[in-house]
Motif scaffolding. Structure first.
Motif, PDB file in Angstrom:
ATOM      1  N   GLU A  84       0.848  -1.200   0.000  1.00  0.00           N
ATOM      2  CA  GLU A  84       0.000   0.000   0.000  1.00  0.00           C
ATOM      3  C   GLU A  84       0.886   1.254   0.000  1.00  0.00           C
ATOM      4  OE1 GLU A  84      -0.361  -2.667   1.851  1.00  0.00           O
ATOM      5  OE2 GLU A  84      -2.473  -3.280   1.919  1.00  0.00           O
ATOM      6  N   LEU A  88       0.927   1.966  -4.042  1.00  0.00           N
ATOM      7  CA  LEU A  88      -0.218   2.856  -4.246  1.00  0.00           C
ATOM      8  C   LEU A  88       0.059   4.271  -3.729  1.00  0.00           C
ATOM      9  CD1 LEU A  88      -3.171   3.039  -5.145  1.00  0.00           C
ATOM     10  CD2 LEU A  88      -3.856   2.377  -2.852  1.00  0.00           C
ATOM     11  N   LEU A  89       0.465   4.369  -2.452  1.00  0.00           N
ATOM     12  CA  LEU A  89       0.691   5.701  -1.898  1.00  0.00           C
ATOM     13  C   LEU A  89       1.922   6.353  -2.521  1.00  0.00           C
ATOM     14  CD1 LEU A  89      -0.264   5.136   1.863  1.00  0.00           C
ATOM     15  CD2 LEU A  89      -1.685   6.032   0.028  1.00  0.00           C
ATOM     16  N   ARG A  92       0.742   7.882  -5.729  1.00  0.00           N
ATOM     17  CA  ARG A  92      -0.065   9.087  -5.464  1.00  0.00           C
ATOM     18  C   ARG A  92       0.827  10.264  -5.058  1.00  0.00           C
ATOM     19  NH1 ARG A  92      -4.896   6.515  -1.633  1.00  0.00           N
ATOM     20  NH2 ARG A  92      -5.997   5.408  -3.291  1.00  0.00           N
ATOM     21  N   ARG A 102     -14.056  10.620  -6.268  1.00  0.00           N
ATOM     22  CA  ARG A 102     -14.849   9.400  -6.134  1.00  0.00           C
ATOM     23  C   ARG A 102     -16.344   9.649  -6.340  1.00  0.00           C
ATOM     24  NH1 ARG A 102     -11.590   5.727  -1.691  1.00  0.00           N
ATOM     25  NH2 ARG A 102      -9.847   5.403  -3.100  1.00  0.00           N
ATOM     26  N   ARG A 128     -11.642  14.084  -2.408  1.00  0.00           N
ATOM     27  CA  ARG A 128     -10.814  13.771  -1.238  1.00  0.00           C
ATOM     28  C   ARG A 128      -9.402  14.308  -1.457  1.00  0.00           C
ATOM     29  NH1 ARG A 128      -8.928   7.438  -0.138  1.00  0.00           N
ATOM     30  NH2 ARG A 128      -7.151   7.938   1.187  1.00  0.00           N
ATOM     31  N   TYR A 135      -2.237  10.876   6.218  1.00  0.00           N
ATOM     32  CA  TYR A 135      -1.472  10.026   5.307  1.00  0.00           C
ATOM     33  C   TYR A 135      -0.047  10.542   5.079  1.00  0.00           C
ATOM     34  CZ  TYR A 135      -5.484   7.149   3.976  1.00  0.00           C
ATOM     35  OH  TYR A 135      -6.535   6.260   3.975  1.00  0.00           O
ATOM     36  N   ASP A 244     -11.263   8.872   2.831  1.00  0.00           N
ATOM     37  CA  ASP A 244     -11.099   7.422   2.731  1.00  0.00           C
ATOM     38  C   ASP A 244     -12.323   6.727   3.330  1.00  0.00           C
ATOM     39  OD1 ASP A 244      -9.744   4.925   2.375  1.00  0.00           O
ATOM     40  OD2 ASP A 244      -9.339   4.934   4.527  1.00  0.00           O
ATOM     41  N   GLU A 274      -8.533   3.761 -10.808  1.00  0.00           N
ATOM     42  CA  GLU A 274      -8.579   2.435 -10.172  1.00  0.00           C
ATOM     43  C   GLU A 274      -9.971   2.111  -9.648  1.00  0.00           C
ATOM     44  OE1 GLU A 274      -6.496   2.402  -6.395  1.00  0.00           O
ATOM     45  OE2 GLU A 274      -6.935   4.496  -6.015  1.00  0.00           O
TER      46      GLU A 274
HETATM   47  C1  IPM Z   1      -8.207   3.604  -0.817  1.00  0.00           C
HETATM   48  C2  IPM Z   1      -7.509   2.554  -0.008  1.00  0.00           C
HETATM   49  C3  IPM Z   1      -6.103   3.054   0.316  1.00  0.00           C
HETATM   50  C4  IPM Z   1      -6.246   4.345   1.120  1.00  0.00           C
HETATM   51  C5  IPM Z   1      -5.233   2.031   1.035  1.00  0.00           C
HETATM   52  C6  IPM Z   1      -5.162   0.721   0.304  1.00  0.00           C
HETATM   53  C7  IPM Z   1      -3.838   2.563   1.290  1.00  0.00           C
HETATM   54  O1  IPM Z   1      -8.220   2.246   1.135  1.00  0.00           O
HETATM   55  O2  IPM Z   1      -7.760   3.877  -1.948  1.00  0.00           O
HETATM   56  O3  IPM Z   1      -9.200   4.159  -0.343  1.00  0.00           O
HETATM   57  O4  IPM Z   1      -6.355   4.284   2.346  1.00  0.00           O
HETATM   58  O5  IPM Z   1      -6.232   5.405   0.509  1.00  0.00           O
END
Ligand code: IPM
Ligand code: MN
Length: 353
Positions: A84, A88-89, A92, A102, A128, A135, A244, A274
């Motif tokens: 994660e 992913l992070l 970002r 979203r 968001r 984060y 989130d 995604e």
């Molecule tokens: C989201 C997910 C991520 C977040 C995780 C997987 C790090 O929950 O994209 O909402 O917390 O942003």
């Protein structure tokens, strides 16, 4: 010609991305658009094999591309947090995708757990903040491992980060042109530093957008209103952590993780699209997971790239399948396999000509 980085990722990610790319190929042909796809095998399997998560060389390649299409991140054999944070992070943050967009839209034919509400009631978007807040990885331990241990996790809110997020939300609300109402979702009654800043900047910018009605709701109350009166909302703007949480609630009221998609947006850079659900490892390889969320993410990517007609065709095809074919959006209960759902979307794409 667009150049797209494709990261199928872990678990069922590759299965849903396969259907997304099937739809992309079909709509590109119909609309005369060209895509070059560069596939990256990042995720748990590669990490377990090589110890590598996201090499800098790949990040530099991706910086030059038009968008990223991501499947899912999360592997049962990898300690939670590693992929994660590392994939992913990291994407970002490194690409400064400071907005996580979203949409919460109930399509006709899709069942919502909220009694007496329909597609005309559930149609809003959460903006968001995506690079700061809790984060930001600010904090640490004192006296770790002792009974006097202290763990600190700080929420970082910069003037610049808050302002660019709020400006995006106002502009997005104007462009969306529906109720023209922007709701700030915070916690001004308790978190009096962070939300003081957010509220001040919100008030300061609002006069530049006289056509947008402004509103405020505490995060706990908004969880209640999303369920009780979803029709009140148009665009909701909030910080990273609250965003989130409330978007998982949003995903449920729009029919579940089978259909919820999001975009990590850098309006001046490379954005990433995604499905918002996880890698669902227990369904891996079974051809039962719902690819519609990944297909909706693809629709958001097309929209972001300015391919409005292609995006509209994909959305219409998703609506057709929801109205005509799929009874449940849950994995294994769709009445169709993953690949059959992809094929149906392609069929409706073509039929709309
Ligand atoms: C989201 C997910 C991520 C977040 C995780 C997987 C790090 O929950 O994209 O909402 O917390 O942003
Ligand atoms: Mn989440």
């Amino acid at each position: 010609m667009y150049k797209i980085a494709v990261i199928p990722g872990d678990g069922t990610g590759p299965e849903v991305v396969r259907e997304g790319l099937k739809v992309l190929d079909a709509v590109a042909e119909l609309e005369g658009i060209e895509f070059q796809k560069v596939i990256y095998d990042f995720g748990g399997d590669r990490y377990l094999r090589t110890g590598e998560i996201l090499p800098d060389s790949a990040l530099d390649e991706i910086r030059e591309m038009d968008a990223i299409y991501l499947g899912a991140v999360g592997h049962p054999q990898v300690k939670p947090g590693i992929l994660e944070q590392g994939l992913l992070l990291k994407l970002r943050f490194s690409l400064d995708q400071y907005i996580n967009l979203r949409p919460v839209k109930l399509y006709p034919g899709v069942e919502t757990p909220i009694k007496d509400k329909g597609p005309e009631d559930i149609d809003f978007v959460v903006v968001r903040e995506n690079t700061e807040g809790l984060y930001a990885n600010s904090g640490g331990f004192l006296r770790k491992g002792t009974k006097d241990e202290v763990a600190i996790q700080e929420s970082i809110n910069t003037r610049r980060g808050v302002e660019r997020c709020l400006r995006f939300a106002f502009q997005y609300c104007r462009k969306r042109n529906k109720k023209r109402k922007l709701t700030l979702c915070g916690k001004t009654n308790v978190l009096t530093y962070a939300w003081d800043l957010w509220e001040r900047v919100f008030q300061e910018i609002a006069p530049e957008f006289p056509d947008i009605e402004t509103d405020y709701a505490h995060v706990d109350a908004i969880c209640m209103w999303f369920v009780k009166n979803p029709e009140w909302f148009d665009v909701v703007v909030t910080d990273n952590m609250f965003g989130d949480i409330i978007t998982d609630l949003g995903a449920m009221i729009q029919g579940g993780m089978g259909i919820a998609a999001g975009g990590n947006i850098n309006p001046e850079g490379v954005s990433m699209f995604e499905p918002i659900g996880g890698s669902a490892p227990k369904y891996t390889g079974k051809n039962v997971i719902n690819p519609l969320a990944a297909i909706c993410a693809l629709q958001m990517m097309l929209d972001h790239l300015g391919e409005d007609k292609a995006a509209a065709r994909v959305e219409n095809a998703v609506i057709q399948i929801c109205v005509r074919d799929i009874k449940s959006l849950s994995a294994g209960k769709m009445g169709y396999s993953t690949s059959e759902v992809g094929n149906l979307v392609v069929k409706y794409l073509k039929a709309s000509y």
